[in-house]
Design a protein around this motif. Structure first.
Motif, PDB file in Angstrom:
ATOM      1  N   GLY A 155       1.542   6.562  -6.917  1.00  0.00           N
ATOM      2  CA  GLY A 155       0.473   7.497  -7.272  1.00  0.00           C
ATOM      3  C   GLY A 155       0.901   8.946  -7.157  1.00  0.00           C
ATOM      4  O   GLY A 155       0.670   9.763  -8.075  1.00  0.00           O
ATOM      5  N   ILE A 156       1.535   9.295  -6.049  1.00  0.00           N
ATOM      6  CA  ILE A 156       2.007  10.668  -5.857  1.00  0.00           C
ATOM      7  C   ILE A 156       3.067  11.015  -6.898  1.00  0.00           C
ATOM      8  O   ILE A 156       3.037  12.086  -7.509  1.00  0.00           O
ATOM      9  CB  ILE A 156       2.567  10.842  -4.424  1.00  0.00           C
ATOM     10  CG1 ILE A 156       1.450  10.691  -3.383  1.00  0.00           C
ATOM     11  CG2 ILE A 156       3.294  12.174  -4.266  1.00  0.00           C
ATOM     12  CD1 ILE A 156       0.373  11.743  -3.452  1.00  0.00           C
ATOM     13  N   LEU A 173       0.978  17.024   1.605  1.00  0.00           N
ATOM     14  CA  LEU A 173       0.913  16.341   2.898  1.00  0.00           C
ATOM     15  C   LEU A 173       1.049  14.827   2.761  1.00  0.00           C
ATOM     16  O   LEU A 173       1.683  14.178   3.603  1.00  0.00           O
ATOM     17  CB  LEU A 173      -0.377  16.714   3.625  1.00  0.00           C
ATOM     18  CG  LEU A 173      -0.476  18.191   4.035  1.00  0.00           C
ATOM     19  CD1 LEU A 173      -1.801  18.475   4.734  1.00  0.00           C
ATOM     20  CD2 LEU A 173       0.697  18.610   4.901  1.00  0.00           C
ATOM     21  N   THR A 174       0.489  14.262   1.705  1.00  0.00           N
ATOM     22  CA  THR A 174       0.639  12.826   1.481  1.00  0.00           C
ATOM     23  C   THR A 174       2.089  12.480   1.166  1.00  0.00           C
ATOM     24  O   THR A 174       2.617  11.465   1.638  1.00  0.00           O
ATOM     25  CB  THR A 174      -0.297  12.346   0.351  1.00  0.00           C
ATOM     26  OG1 THR A 174      -1.640  12.690   0.693  1.00  0.00           O
ATOM     27  CG2 THR A 174      -0.196  10.847   0.145  1.00  0.00           C
ATOM     28  N   ALA A 175       2.741  13.319   0.380  1.00  0.00           N
ATOM     29  CA  ALA A 175       4.158  13.098   0.093  1.00  0.00           C
ATOM     30  C   ALA A 175       4.972  13.118   1.379  1.00  0.00           C
ATOM     31  O   ALA A 175       5.864  12.273   1.564  1.00  0.00           O
ATOM     32  CB  ALA A 175       4.668  14.155  -0.885  1.00  0.00           C
ATOM     33  N   LEU A 176       4.670  14.048   2.277  1.00  0.00           N
ATOM     34  CA  LEU A 176       5.388  14.083   3.560  1.00  0.00           C
ATOM     35  C   LEU A 176       5.164  12.801   4.349  1.00  0.00           C
ATOM     36  O   LEU A 176       6.108  12.216   4.884  1.00  0.00           O
ATOM     37  CB  LEU A 176       4.919  15.275   4.395  1.00  0.00           C
ATOM     38  CG  LEU A 176       5.648  16.578   4.203  1.00  0.00           C
ATOM     39  CD1 LEU A 176       5.039  17.665   5.084  1.00  0.00           C
ATOM     40  CD2 LEU A 176       7.127  16.453   4.465  1.00  0.00           C
ATOM     41  N   ALA A 177       3.910  12.365   4.428  1.00  0.00           N
ATOM     42  CA  ALA A 177       3.604  11.143   5.183  1.00  0.00           C
ATOM     43  C   ALA A 177       4.332   9.938   4.597  1.00  0.00           C
ATOM     44  O   ALA A 177       4.931   9.142   5.331  1.00  0.00           O
ATOM     45  CB  ALA A 177       2.097  10.899   5.204  1.00  0.00           C
ATOM     46  N   LEU A 178       4.307   9.809   3.274  1.00  0.00           N
ATOM     47  CA  LEU A 178       4.974   8.681   2.632  1.00  0.00           C
ATOM     48  C   LEU A 178       6.494   8.815   2.664  1.00  0.00           C
ATOM     49  O   LEU A 178       7.210   7.819   2.713  1.00  0.00           O
ATOM     50  CB  LEU A 178       4.493   8.534   1.190  1.00  0.00           C
ATOM     51  CG  LEU A 178       3.038   8.108   1.017  1.00  0.00           C
ATOM     52  CD1 LEU A 178       2.610   8.260  -0.435  1.00  0.00           C
ATOM     53  CD2 LEU A 178       2.836   6.686   1.510  1.00  0.00           C
ATOM     54  N   GLY A 179       6.979  10.029   2.653  1.00  0.00           N
ATOM     55  CA  GLY A 179       8.414  10.254   2.668  1.00  0.00           C
ATOM     56  C   GLY A 179       9.065   9.864   3.984  1.00  0.00           C
ATOM     57  O   GLY A 179      10.244   9.517   4.021  1.00  0.00           O
ATOM     58  N   PHE A 180       8.285   9.912   5.054  1.00  0.00           N
ATOM     59  CA  PHE A 180       8.838   9.545   6.357  1.00  0.00           C
ATOM     60  C   PHE A 180       8.345   8.176   6.819  1.00  0.00           C
ATOM     61  O   PHE A 180       8.616   7.768   7.945  1.00  0.00           O
ATOM     62  CB  PHE A 180       8.526  10.630   7.392  1.00  0.00           C
ATOM     63  CG  PHE A 180       9.378  11.846   7.191  1.00  0.00           C
ATOM     64  CD1 PHE A 180      10.641  11.927   7.737  1.00  0.00           C
ATOM     65  CD2 PHE A 180       8.936  12.896   6.397  1.00  0.00           C
ATOM     66  CE1 PHE A 180      11.444  13.038   7.533  1.00  0.00           C
ATOM     67  CE2 PHE A 180       9.733  14.016   6.189  1.00  0.00           C
ATOM     68  CZ  PHE A 180      10.985  14.094   6.755  1.00  0.00           C
ATOM     69  N   ALA A 199       0.836  -1.212   0.000  1.00  0.00           N
ATOM     70  CA  ALA A 199       0.000   0.000   0.000  1.00  0.00           C
ATOM     71  C   ALA A 199       0.865   1.255   0.000  1.00  0.00           C
ATOM     72  O   ALA A 199       0.568   2.231  -0.720  1.00  0.00           O
ATOM     73  CB  ALA A 199      -0.934  -0.009   1.212  1.00  0.00           C
ATOM     74  N   LEU A 200       1.942   1.254   0.773  1.00  0.00           N
ATOM     75  CA  LEU A 200       2.855   2.401   0.796  1.00  0.00           C
ATOM     76  C   LEU A 200       3.537   2.585  -0.554  1.00  0.00           C
ATOM     77  O   LEU A 200       3.689   3.710  -1.040  1.00  0.00           O
ATOM     78  CB  LEU A 200       3.885   2.237   1.915  1.00  0.00           C
ATOM     79  CG  LEU A 200       3.326   2.332   3.333  1.00  0.00           C
ATOM     80  CD1 LEU A 200       4.366   1.877   4.355  1.00  0.00           C
ATOM     81  CD2 LEU A 200       2.856   3.736   3.640  1.00  0.00           C
ATOM     82  N   LEU A 232      13.081  14.040 -11.651  1.00  0.00           N
ATOM     83  CA  LEU A 232      14.011  13.099 -11.023  1.00  0.00           C
ATOM     84  C   LEU A 232      13.542  12.688  -9.631  1.00  0.00           C
ATOM     85  O   LEU A 232      13.712  11.530  -9.228  1.00  0.00           O
ATOM     86  CB  LEU A 232      15.414  13.695 -10.961  1.00  0.00           C
ATOM     87  CG  LEU A 232      16.067  14.019 -12.305  1.00  0.00           C
ATOM     88  CD1 LEU A 232      17.467  14.578 -12.110  1.00  0.00           C
ATOM     89  CD2 LEU A 232      16.073  12.811 -13.220  1.00  0.00           C
ATOM     90  N   GLY A 233      12.944  13.619  -8.904  1.00  0.00           N
ATOM     91  CA  GLY A 233      12.408  13.297  -7.582  1.00  0.00           C
ATOM     92  C   GLY A 233      11.320  12.248  -7.649  1.00  0.00           C
ATOM     93  O   GLY A 233      11.206  11.397  -6.767  1.00  0.00           O
ATOM     94  N   SER A 234      10.538  12.282  -8.709  1.00  0.00           N
ATOM     95  CA  SER A 234       9.468  11.290  -8.860  1.00  0.00           C
ATOM     96  C   SER A 234      10.025   9.889  -9.065  1.00  0.00           C
ATOM     97  O   SER A 234       9.497   8.924  -8.522  1.00  0.00           O
ATOM     98  CB  SER A 234       8.550  11.670 -10.027  1.00  0.00           C
ATOM     99  OG  SER A 234       7.870  12.867  -9.716  1.00  0.00           O
TER     100      SER A 234
END
Length: 142
Positions: free
Chosen positions: A16-17, A110-117, A9-10, A61-63
């Motif tokens: 997706g992001i 905010l979703t990127a932050l949650a997934l990034g950590f 899921a992560l 590149l970040g993607s």
């Protein structure tokens, strides 16, 4: 079993992001750094040429890095700053929902932050950094 489902899921969330950011980066790339810088200048972004280049690099590149799970916190913070800039400079005046609203940039940032950590075990960060830390911790505890 549940941990595997969580990791998948992560990964799907990161994909997706990243797809959305990549699509927006590709639009900017196709327009060119100059045209993106002109647009940034019109909306009041400081150092528009530098900002345009950095945003295009981040979104493209970040993607790729986000999908494979490499340097997730760094990319996530970049995404959050990118979306905060878009929210403040473009979308805030339009409200939360409706044409030009900021709901998408808010969710993306905010979703990127949650997934990034919390990118899960299906990431290069986990393989390169967390496993190494776990091994070192096990040696200290032995």
């Amino acid at each position: 079993m549940l941990t595997r489902v969580k990791d998948v899921a992560l990964l799907l969330g990161r994909i997706g992001i990243a797809v959305v950011f990549f699509a927006h980066g590709l639009q900017k790339w196709d327009s060119g750094v100059g045209a993106t810088a002109d647009m940034f200048s019109k909306i009041g972004i400081p150092l528009p040429g530098v900002a345009a280049f950095l945003v295009i690099v981040l979104e493209l590149l970040g993607s790729i890095a986000f999908v494979v799970g490499f340097l997730l916190p760094v990319v996530a913070i970049g995404y959050a700053i990118d979306m905060a800039g878009a929210l403040i400079s473009v979308h805030a005046a339009h409200g939360l929902t409706g044409q030009g609203g900021y709901e998408l940039v808010l969710v993306l940032g905010l979703t990127a932050l949650a997934l990034g950590f919390n990118g899960g075990r299906l990431s290069l960060d986990h393989v390169l950094f967390w496993r190494r830390r776990q091994g070192a911790a096990e040696l200290q505890n032995a």
